[in-house]
Design a protein around this motif. Structure first.
Motif, PDB file in Angstrom:
ATOM      1  N   TYR A  31       0.846  -1.193   0.000  1.00 15.37           N
ATOM      2  CA  TYR A  31       0.000   0.000   0.000  1.00 15.37           C
ATOM      3  C   TYR A  31       0.882   1.244   0.000  1.00 15.37           C
ATOM      4  O   TYR A  31       2.056   1.200   0.367  1.00 15.37           O
ATOM      5  CB  TYR A  31      -0.952  -0.011   1.203  1.00 15.37           C
ATOM      6  N   TRP A  32       0.291   2.366  -0.419  1.00 19.23           N
ATOM      7  CA  TRP A  32       1.000   3.632  -0.472  1.00 19.23           C
ATOM      8  C   TRP A  32       0.888   4.311   0.885  1.00 19.23           C
ATOM      9  O   TRP A  32      -0.204   4.622   1.358  1.00 19.23           O
ATOM     10  CB  TRP A  32       0.423   4.530  -1.564  1.00 19.23           C
ATOM     11  N   ASP A  33       2.034   4.509   1.550  1.00 17.64           N
ATOM     12  CA  ASP A  33       2.083   5.166   2.850  1.00 17.64           C
ATOM     13  C   ASP A  33       2.271   6.659   2.599  1.00 17.64           C
ATOM     14  O   ASP A  33       3.337   7.100   2.170  1.00 17.64           O
ATOM     15  CB  ASP A  33       3.243   4.602   3.674  1.00 17.64           C
ATOM     16  N   ARG A  34       1.223   7.436   2.873  1.00 19.61           N
ATOM     17  CA  ARG A  34       1.272   8.884   2.589  1.00 19.61           C
ATOM     18  C   ARG A  34       2.261   9.613   3.497  1.00 19.61           C
ATOM     19  O   ARG A  34       2.885  10.586   3.091  1.00 19.61           O
ATOM     20  CB  ARG A  34      -0.111   9.490   2.748  1.00 19.61           C
ATOM     21  N   GLU A  35       2.402   9.129   4.736  1.00 23.98           N
ATOM     22  CA  GLU A  35       3.318   9.781   5.655  1.00 23.98           C
ATOM     23  C   GLU A  35       4.776   9.623   5.215  1.00 23.98           C
ATOM     24  O   GLU A  35       5.563  10.551   5.281  1.00 23.98           O
ATOM     25  CB  GLU A  35       3.143   9.232   7.071  1.00 23.98           C
ATOM     26  N   LYS A  36       5.134   8.428   4.776  1.00 23.42           N
ATOM     27  CA  LYS A  36       6.500   8.160   4.330  1.00 23.42           C
ATOM     28  C   LYS A  36       6.687   8.468   2.851  1.00 23.42           C
ATOM     29  O   LYS A  36       7.812   8.476   2.357  1.00 23.42           O
ATOM     30  CB  LYS A  36       6.868   6.692   4.580  1.00 23.42           C
ATOM     31  N   ASN A  37       5.571   8.673   2.147  1.00 26.94           N
ATOM     32  CA  ASN A  37       5.592   8.962   0.717  1.00 26.94           C
ATOM     33  C   ASN A  37       6.295   7.849  -0.076  1.00 26.94           C
ATOM     34  O   ASN A  37       7.120   8.112  -0.939  1.00 26.94           O
ATOM     35  CB  ASN A  37       6.242  10.326   0.440  1.00 26.94           C
ATOM     36  N   MET A  38       5.934   6.603   0.275  1.00 30.72           N
ATOM     37  CA  MET A  38       6.524   5.455  -0.412  1.00 30.72           C
ATOM     38  C   MET A  38       5.618   4.225  -0.258  1.00 30.72           C
ATOM     39  O   MET A  38       4.728   4.205   0.585  1.00 30.72           O
ATOM     40  CB  MET A  38       7.923   5.142   0.135  1.00 30.72           C
ATOM     41  N   TRP A  39       5.862   3.214  -1.094  1.00 31.47           N
ATOM     42  CA  TRP A  39       5.136   1.960  -0.991  1.00 31.47           C
ATOM     43  C   TRP A  39       5.649   1.169   0.212  1.00 31.47           C
ATOM     44  O   TRP A  39       6.841   1.119   0.465  1.00 31.47           O
ATOM     45  CB  TRP A  39       5.315   1.122  -2.259  1.00 31.47           C
ATOM     46  N   THR A  40       4.729   0.540   0.933  1.00 32.40           N
ATOM     47  CA  THR A  40       5.072  -0.219   2.121  1.00 32.40           C
ATOM     48  C   THR A  40       4.438  -1.601   2.043  1.00 32.40           C
ATOM     49  O   THR A  40       3.307  -1.749   1.558  1.00 32.40           O
ATOM     50  CB  THR A  40       4.563   0.509   3.387  1.00 32.40           C
ATOM     51  N   ASP A  41       5.191  -2.608   2.523  1.00 30.21           N
ATOM     52  CA  ASP A  41       4.648  -3.964   2.554  1.00 30.21           C
ATOM     53  C   ASP A  41       3.637  -4.089   3.677  1.00 30.21           C
ATOM     54  O   ASP A  41       3.853  -3.618   4.791  1.00 30.21           O
ATOM     55  CB  ASP A  41       5.763  -4.988   2.784  1.00 30.21           C
ATOM     56  N   GLY A  42       2.553  -4.783   3.371  1.00 25.72           N
ATOM     57  CA  GLY A  42       1.542  -5.080   4.365  1.00 25.72           C
ATOM     58  C   GLY A  42       1.692  -6.518   4.830  1.00 25.72           C
ATOM     59  O   GLY A  42       2.800  -7.069   4.855  1.00 25.72           O
ATOM     60  N   HIS A  43       0.578  -7.142   5.147  1.00 26.76           N
ATOM     61  CA  HIS A  43       0.560  -8.520   5.634  1.00 26.76           C
ATOM     62  C   HIS A  43       0.888  -9.491   4.496  1.00 26.76           C
ATOM     63  O   HIS A  43       0.480  -9.287   3.358  1.00 26.76           O
ATOM     64  CB  HIS A  43      -0.810  -8.842   6.221  1.00 26.76           C
ATOM     65  N   THR A  44       1.611 -10.570   4.809  1.00 24.84           N
ATOM     66  CA  THR A  44       1.918 -11.617   3.832  1.00 24.84           C
ATOM     67  C   THR A  44       1.073 -12.848   4.123  1.00 24.84           C
ATOM     68  O   THR A  44       1.054 -13.344   5.248  1.00 24.84           O
ATOM     69  CB  THR A  44       3.414 -12.003   3.882  1.00 24.84           C
ATOM     70  N   ASN A  45       0.355 -13.308   3.096  1.00 24.50           N
ATOM     71  CA  ASN A  45      -0.401 -14.557   3.180  1.00 24.50           C
ATOM     72  C   ASN A  45       0.418 -15.654   2.510  1.00 24.50           C
ATOM     73  O   ASN A  45       1.001 -15.429   1.452  1.00 24.50           O
ATOM     74  CB  ASN A  45      -1.748 -14.439   2.461  1.00 24.50           C
ATOM     75  N   PHE A  46       0.444 -16.836   3.113  1.00 21.22           N
ATOM     76  CA  PHE A  46       1.131 -17.974   2.534  1.00 21.22           C
ATOM     77  C   PHE A  46       0.109 -19.034   2.150  1.00 21.22           C
ATOM     78  O   PHE A  46      -0.797 -19.338   2.933  1.00 21.22           O
ATOM     79  CB  PHE A  46       2.148 -18.565   3.524  1.00 21.22           C
ATOM     80  N   PHE A  47       0.268 -19.570   0.956  1.00 19.78           N
ATOM     81  CA  PHE A  47      -0.595 -20.632   0.453  1.00 19.78           C
ATOM     82  C   PHE A  47       0.281 -21.812   0.060  1.00 19.78           C
ATOM     83  O   PHE A  47       1.380 -21.621  -0.464  1.00 19.78           O
ATOM     84  CB  PHE A  47      -1.371 -20.182  -0.789  1.00 19.78           C
ATOM     85  N   THR A  48      -0.216 -23.023   0.289  1.00 21.75           N
ATOM     86  CA  THR A  48       0.426 -24.203  -0.272  1.00 21.75           C
ATOM     87  C   THR A  48      -0.277 -24.478  -1.586  1.00 21.75           C
ATOM     88  O   THR A  48      -1.496 -24.678  -1.614  1.00 21.75           O
ATOM     89  CB  THR A  48       0.308 -25.414   0.658  1.00 21.75           C
ATOM     90  N   VAL A  49       0.486 -24.448  -2.668  1.00 18.95           N
ATOM     91  CA  VAL A  49      -0.077 -24.660  -4.006  1.00 18.95           C
ATOM     92  C   VAL A  49       0.191 -26.105  -4.399  1.00 18.95           C
ATOM     93  O   VAL A  49       1.331 -26.580  -4.324  1.00 18.95           O
ATOM     94  CB  VAL A  49       0.552 -23.686  -5.030  1.00 18.95           C
ATOM     95  N   TRP A  50      -0.853 -26.806  -4.805  1.00 18.12           N
ATOM     96  CA  TRP A  50      -0.768 -28.194  -5.241  1.00 18.12           C
ATOM     97  C   TRP A  50      -1.044 -28.249  -6.729  1.00 18.12           C
ATOM     98  O   TRP A  50      -2.008 -27.669  -7.214  1.00 18.12           O
ATOM     99  CB  TRP A  50      -1.794 -29.059  -4.507  1.00 18.12           C
ATOM    100  N   ALA A  51      -0.197 -28.970  -7.460  1.00 13.69           N
ATOM    101  CA  ALA A  51      -0.381 -29.170  -8.906  1.00 13.69           C
ATOM    102  C   ALA A  51      -0.353 -30.661  -9.172  1.00 13.69           C
ATOM    103  O   ALA A  51       0.392 -31.406  -8.519  1.00 13.69           O
ATOM    104  CB  ALA A  51       0.725 -28.469  -9.681  1.00 13.69           C
ATOM    105  N   ASN A  52      -1.148 -31.118 -10.113  1.00 12.80           N
ATOM    106  CA  ASN A  52      -1.227 -32.537 -10.439  1.00 12.80           C
ATOM    107  C   ASN A  52      -1.017 -32.779 -11.930  1.00 12.80           C
ATOM    108  O   ASN A  52      -1.156 -31.865 -12.735  1.00 12.80           O
ATOM    109  CB  ASN A  52      -2.587 -33.111 -10.008  1.00 12.80           C
ATOM    110  N   ARG A  53      -0.680 -34.017 -12.249  1.00 13.66           N
ATOM    111  CA  ARG A  53      -0.483 -34.499 -13.616  1.00 13.66           C
ATOM    112  C   ARG A  53       0.533 -33.632 -14.376  1.00 13.66           C
ATOM    113  O   ARG A  53       1.608 -33.360 -13.860  1.00 13.66           O
ATOM    114  CB  ARG A  53      -1.831 -34.614 -14.327  1.00 13.66           C
ATOM    115  N   GLN A  54       0.224 -33.240 -15.594  1.00 18.35           N
ATOM    116  CA  GLN A  54       1.183 -32.502 -16.420  1.00 18.35           C
ATOM    117  C   GLN A  54       1.527 -31.142 -15.820  1.00 18.35           C
ATOM    118  O   GLN A  54       2.651 -30.671 -15.934  1.00 18.35           O
ATOM    119  CB  GLN A  54       0.637 -32.329 -17.846  1.00 18.35           C
ATOM    120  N   LEU A  55       0.573 -30.513 -15.136  1.00 21.28           N
ATOM    121  CA  LEU A  55       0.850 -29.234 -14.478  1.00 21.28           C
ATOM    122  C   LEU A  55       1.930 -29.409 -13.417  1.00 21.28           C
ATOM    123  O   LEU A  55       2.787 -28.539 -13.244  1.00 21.28           O
ATOM    124  CB  LEU A  55      -0.430 -28.658 -13.858  1.00 21.28           C
TER     125      LEU A  55
END
Length: 162
Positions: free
Chosen positions: A37-61
């Motif tokens: 998100y854009w932090d107006r006070e710092k006048n720069m982009w700031t990282d927010g919360h990180t979500n982690f997902f386990t991605v499962w792929a099968n067969r040719q994928l």
């Protein structure tokens, strides 16, 4: 039906793990999706919360995922969201998994060169001769010439242009 389809954009957090299973190839990796998100006070982009997902792929994928992805690469994953809760050693755990139907590099961050994967070897089917697509002499392609027909044996007449 009634499945929750999601599209997650993030980076590969762990090296894909590939396994040959009885049901076919399977691969999994962790995806980190960080809100910015854009932090107006710092006048720069700031990282927010990180979500982690386990991605499962099968067969040719799964095969293509293991051959194509490495840690840190930006990817887009589309698939079915599955939220699971477990109790391990007396603690409650919640995990978010994505059963992927499509995975690709996020081209907003760089380039990618697509290569079609080779098809796996299968039992060879009996070969059939190529059909004759030529128009048979003496007429319509729907009409099979009669070898006893004298008109079918005659060469075509030359046309004169004046």
């Amino acid at each position: 039906m009634n499945e929750t389809m999601v599209c997650a954009v993030g980076r590969v957090a762990t090296q894909p793990v590939y396994r040959e299973m009885a049901s076919g190839p399977s691969a999994r990796f962790r995806l980190a999706a960080t809100a910015r998100y854009w932090d107006r006070e710092k006048n720069m982009w700031t990282d927010g919360h990180t979500n982690f997902f386990t991605v499962w792929a099968n067969r040719q994928l799964a095969t293509n995922t293991a051959a194509s992805l490495t840690v840190g690469e930006p990817v887009i994953v589309q698939g079915r969201l599955k939220v699971r809760t477990d109790v391990r050693e007396g603690q409650s755990w919640t995990s978010a998994d994505i059963d992927a139907v499509a995975i690709g590099h996020d081209l907003a961050w760089g380039t990618s060169a697509f290569r079609r994967a080779g098809k796996p070897e299968t039992a060879s089917a009996p070969t059939q001769p190529e059909p004759n697509w030529e128009t048979p002499p003496g007429g319509s392609p729907d009409r099979i010439p009669d070898p006893t027909d004298a008109t079918a044996q005659q060469p075509p007449e030359a046309a004169a242009l004046t």
